[in-house]
Enzyme design. Sequence first.
Site, PDB file in Angstrom:
ATOM      1  N   ASP A   1       2.472   4.599  -1.532  1.00  0.00           N
ATOM      2  CA  ASP A   1       1.840   5.480  -2.509  1.00  0.00           C
ATOM      3  C   ASP A   1       2.704   6.713  -2.755  1.00  0.00           C
ATOM      4  O   ASP A   1       3.741   6.913  -2.109  1.00  0.00           O
ATOM      5  CB  ASP A   1       0.443   5.879  -2.043  1.00  0.00           C
ATOM      6  CG  ASP A   1       0.440   6.520  -0.667  1.00  0.00           C
ATOM      7  OD1 ASP A   1       1.019   7.622  -0.523  1.00  0.00           O
ATOM      8  OD2 ASP A   1      -0.124   5.932   0.277  1.00  0.00           O
TER       9      ASP A   1
ATOM     10  N   GLU B   1      17.719  -0.060 -19.523  1.00  0.00           N
ATOM     11  CA  GLU B   1      18.109  -1.216 -18.707  1.00  0.00           C
ATOM     12  C   GLU B   1      18.858  -2.203 -19.614  1.00  0.00           C
ATOM     13  O   GLU B   1      18.305  -3.182 -20.104  1.00  0.00           O
ATOM     14  CB  GLU B   1      16.881  -1.887 -18.088  1.00  0.00           C
ATOM     15  CG  GLU B   1      17.246  -3.033 -17.159  1.00  0.00           C
ATOM     16  CD  GLU B   1      16.094  -3.982 -16.884  1.00  0.00           C
ATOM     17  OE1 GLU B   1      16.197  -4.762 -15.929  1.00  0.00           O
ATOM     18  OE2 GLU B   1      15.098  -3.967 -17.641  1.00  0.00           O
TER      19      GLU B   1
ATOM     20  N   HIS C   1       6.330  -4.860 -23.465  1.00  0.00           N
ATOM     21  CA  HIS C   1       5.179  -5.722 -23.211  1.00  0.00           C
ATOM     22  C   HIS C   1       4.149  -4.973 -22.390  1.00  0.00           C
ATOM     23  O   HIS C   1       4.448  -3.970 -21.742  1.00  0.00           O
ATOM     24  CB  HIS C   1       5.605  -7.000 -22.485  1.00  0.00           C
ATOM     25  CG  HIS C   1       6.460  -6.753 -21.282  1.00  0.00           C
ATOM     26  ND1 HIS C   1       7.843  -6.781 -21.336  1.00  0.00           N
ATOM     27  CD2 HIS C   1       6.149  -6.427 -20.004  1.00  0.00           C
ATOM     28  CE1 HIS C   1       8.339  -6.513 -20.138  1.00  0.00           C
ATOM     29  NE2 HIS C   1       7.331  -6.275 -19.316  1.00  0.00           N
TER      30      HIS C   1
ATOM     31  N   ARG D   1      12.725  -6.382  -1.988  1.00  0.00           N
ATOM     32  CA  ARG D   1      11.724  -5.321  -2.103  1.00  0.00           C
ATOM     33  C   ARG D   1      10.975  -5.127  -0.784  1.00  0.00           C
ATOM     34  O   ARG D   1       9.766  -4.896  -0.762  1.00  0.00           O
ATOM     35  CB  ARG D   1      10.762  -5.633  -3.247  1.00  0.00           C
ATOM     36  CG  ARG D   1      11.466  -5.835  -4.579  1.00  0.00           C
ATOM     37  CD  ARG D   1      10.540  -6.331  -5.675  1.00  0.00           C
ATOM     38  NE  ARG D   1      11.289  -6.536  -6.937  1.00  0.00           N
ATOM     39  CZ  ARG D   1      10.740  -6.938  -8.077  1.00  0.00           C
ATOM     40  NH1 ARG D   1       9.430  -7.165  -8.129  1.00  0.00           N
ATOM     41  NH2 ARG D   1      11.473  -7.100  -9.155  1.00  0.00           N
TER      42      ARG D   1
ATOM     43  N   ASP E   1      14.421 -11.417  -5.298  1.00  0.00           N
ATOM     44  CA  ASP E   1      13.041 -10.959  -5.418  1.00  0.00           C
ATOM     45  C   ASP E   1      12.102 -12.072  -4.932  1.00  0.00           C
ATOM     46  O   ASP E   1      12.264 -13.230  -5.333  1.00  0.00           O
ATOM     47  CB  ASP E   1      12.806 -10.634  -6.900  1.00  0.00           C
ATOM     48  CG  ASP E   1      11.358 -10.362  -7.248  1.00  0.00           C
ATOM     49  OD1 ASP E   1      10.566 -10.059  -6.346  1.00  0.00           O
ATOM     50  OD2 ASP E   1      11.035 -10.456  -8.445  1.00  0.00           O
TER      51      ASP E   1
ATOM     52  N   HIS F   1      15.980  -3.339  -7.591  1.00  0.00           N
ATOM     53  CA  HIS F   1      14.817  -4.191  -7.336  1.00  0.00           C
ATOM     54  C   HIS F   1      14.956  -5.553  -7.998  1.00  0.00           C
ATOM     55  O   HIS F   1      14.174  -6.460  -7.695  1.00  0.00           O
ATOM     56  CB  HIS F   1      13.547  -3.506  -7.841  1.00  0.00           C
ATOM     57  CG  HIS F   1      13.535  -3.320  -9.333  1.00  0.00           C
ATOM     58  ND1 HIS F   1      14.399  -2.467  -9.997  1.00  0.00           N
ATOM     59  CD2 HIS F   1      12.763  -3.890 -10.306  1.00  0.00           C
ATOM     60  CE1 HIS F   1      14.157  -2.519 -11.287  1.00  0.00           C
ATOM     61  NE2 HIS F   1      13.183  -3.371 -11.518  1.00  0.00           N
ATOM     62  N   ASP F   2      15.920  -5.707  -8.897  1.00  0.00           N
ATOM     63  CA  ASP F   2      16.109  -6.966  -9.620  1.00  0.00           C
ATOM     64  C   ASP F   2      17.259  -7.808  -9.092  1.00  0.00           C
ATOM     65  O   ASP F   2      17.550  -8.866  -9.666  1.00  0.00           O
ATOM     66  CB  ASP F   2      16.347  -6.677 -11.109  1.00  0.00           C
ATOM     67  CG  ASP F   2      15.061  -6.353 -11.847  1.00  0.00           C
ATOM     68  OD1 ASP F   2      14.003  -6.873 -11.454  1.00  0.00           O
ATOM     69  OD2 ASP F   2      15.107  -5.573 -12.817  1.00  0.00           O
TER      70      ASP F   2
ATOM     71  N   GLY G   1       0.775  -1.229   0.000  1.00  0.00           N
ATOM     72  CA  GLY G   1       0.000   0.000   0.000  1.00  0.00           C
ATOM     73  C   GLY G   1       0.805   1.276   0.000  1.00  0.00           C
ATOM     74  O   GLY G   1       0.275   2.351   0.315  1.00  0.00           O
TER      75      GLY G   1
ATOM     76  N   ARG H   1      13.289   5.843 -17.686  1.00  0.00           N
ATOM     77  CA  ARG H   1      14.114   4.645 -17.563  1.00  0.00           C
ATOM     78  C   ARG H   1      13.387   3.566 -18.346  1.00  0.00           C
ATOM     79  O   ARG H   1      12.196   3.317 -18.127  1.00  0.00           O
ATOM     80  CB  ARG H   1      14.274   4.253 -16.091  1.00  0.00           C
ATOM     81  CG  ARG H   1      15.078   2.959 -15.865  1.00  0.00           C
ATOM     82  CD  ARG H   1      14.189   1.746 -15.824  1.00  0.00           C
ATOM     83  NE  ARG H   1      14.893   0.526 -15.430  1.00  0.00           N
ATOM     84  CZ  ARG H   1      14.347  -0.681 -15.453  1.00  0.00           C
ATOM     85  NH1 ARG H   1      13.097  -0.849 -15.852  1.00  0.00           N
ATOM     86  NH2 ARG H   1      15.030  -1.721 -15.075  1.00  0.00           N
TER      87      ARG H   1
ATOM     88  N   ASP I   1      12.550  -0.146 -19.562  1.00  0.00           N
ATOM     89  CA  ASP I   1      12.595  -1.543 -19.145  1.00  0.00           C
ATOM     90  C   ASP I   1      12.924  -2.434 -20.344  1.00  0.00           C
ATOM     91  O   ASP I   1      12.329  -2.288 -21.419  1.00  0.00           O
ATOM     92  CB  ASP I   1      11.239  -1.927 -18.546  1.00  0.00           C
ATOM     93  CG  ASP I   1      11.233  -3.334 -17.993  1.00  0.00           C
ATOM     94  OD1 ASP I   1      12.050  -3.623 -17.103  1.00  0.00           O
ATOM     95  OD2 ASP I   1      10.403  -4.146 -18.461  1.00  0.00           O
TER      96      ASP I   1
END
Length: 519
Positions: free
Chosen positions: A51, A256, A124, A387, A383, A338-339, A49, A224, A226
């Site tokens: 934001d 990326e 995608h 995160r 992951d 994050h990856d 949640g 950025r 992806d």
Amino acid sequence: MTDFTTPDWVKDAVFYQIFPDRFARSDRVTKPANLEPWDSPPTVYGFKGGDLLGIVEHLDYLDDLGITALYLNPIFQSAANHRYHTQDYYRVDPILGGDAAFRRLLEAAHGRGIRVVLDGVFNHASRGFYQFYHTLENGPASPYLDWFHFDDERLREGTRPRAYPDLEEEQEGDRPWSSLDAYGYRAWWDLPALPEFNTDNPEVRRFIFDVTRYWLDQGIDGWRLDVPACIDDDVFWQEFRRVVKDANPDAYIVGEISSVATRWLQGDQFDGVMNYPFTRACLSFFGGEGMDERLLSDPLLEEVSPMDGSAFVRRAQELVEMYPREAALAQLNLLDSHDTPRFLTLVGGDEAAFRLATVFQMTYPGAPCIYYGDEIGIEGGHDPDCRRSFPWDEGRWNQALRAFVKQCIRMRKAHPALRQGAFIPLYAKKGVLVYLRSLCGDRLVVAINSGTSSHPLDVSVSEHLSDGTHLRDLIGGGDARVASGHLLGPSLPPRTAAVLALDQASAFGSGSSGRREDE
């Protein structure tokens, strides 16, 4: 290209990457009830949640740290907590506060001189993306078939795509398979939730370019991109650059690309890339033998292995010299993201390794990017563990680590040479490296000892600094001097660094070489 330029603000920036669902949650944003507890371990599908108004309410924190630019993971409407499954590219996700919250974030960030770069997912979409959902409902009668890559034979037979297959059943056995065969459409990494765009279709290209311009017109400072290599089309990205730069010549385009990115950094496509080769080199040198090898299975970390100072400096110099100077100064230099697992976790919790890597990151060409929470010691494995939610209870922070990161940022911002100066290796052996950053009269010597024993500071600098020059350590407060062409100072203790800046009252020069070191 001789006229290749990148935004000047990027060269001076300190970025902070935020995963919006996990950074901060505001009471002013109405949310669904079924949210995971903020401090519980993250899960693949769960929402915490976080934001955009939560970010606004913590801009004081970011400002105090020294951040000048934000990179936000995707914010558009999506059914995934990471929002890489885009449903509507023109609408900010309502759980993040919607369009109004984003306008407030832009206004508040820009009011503090903080730039905002968004994540563009253009290879995608998602099963909920209108045009793809239209094909699921109407099959071969849909006018949007050419927006994606479908199995034409199946469509002629009247067989509809299988957007929600039983993955375990599909992947049983050793037979080769692809999403096109299994589901009836091409999906990124064969994940059924991620149908790939057909970017050869002029309508799709126009849609993506319209989205690109729309958010630039709303005031964002860059994109950025992806997995841009998956759109294997130079003309597409050349047109993308024209759209971006026509809308805002000062906007940043960062792709990326996890490997050498020469193809995309010739001045006609991107300004910079996420510098994962930099990440891997830092892990190899500063992590060394202490790395948690169980976590190195990540594809982004495949080349990580222990490296000594000589090999590390060679690699660092290669990464600066392989691209045009404008691109080298616009690289996004990250220690993790994050990856990947968190850097601190990858090095087995070795805080000294993280500190030394931070010193290097803040004194190396390119724009440093801090992954949210690294500065207070957040850890995390693969992951989704990397995160985790940001703990806003200050009693859980590593305050000394945050103070150190803040000091390194302040040091970088105070010295133009650390941002745009020449990178000149002076010494490298085993766990020790020494290099010069030089821009006109601003010169600093960075000495890093990642080894386990003290190392005397005695380095030849006759081509760069004149005898009698005094330097002061911006980290530890000691000093050094130049005598007989050598920089001399106290021994560098193990697992420490010194950033030595010219004493303004001391003499300096370029020695007998007479060459300019800022070129």
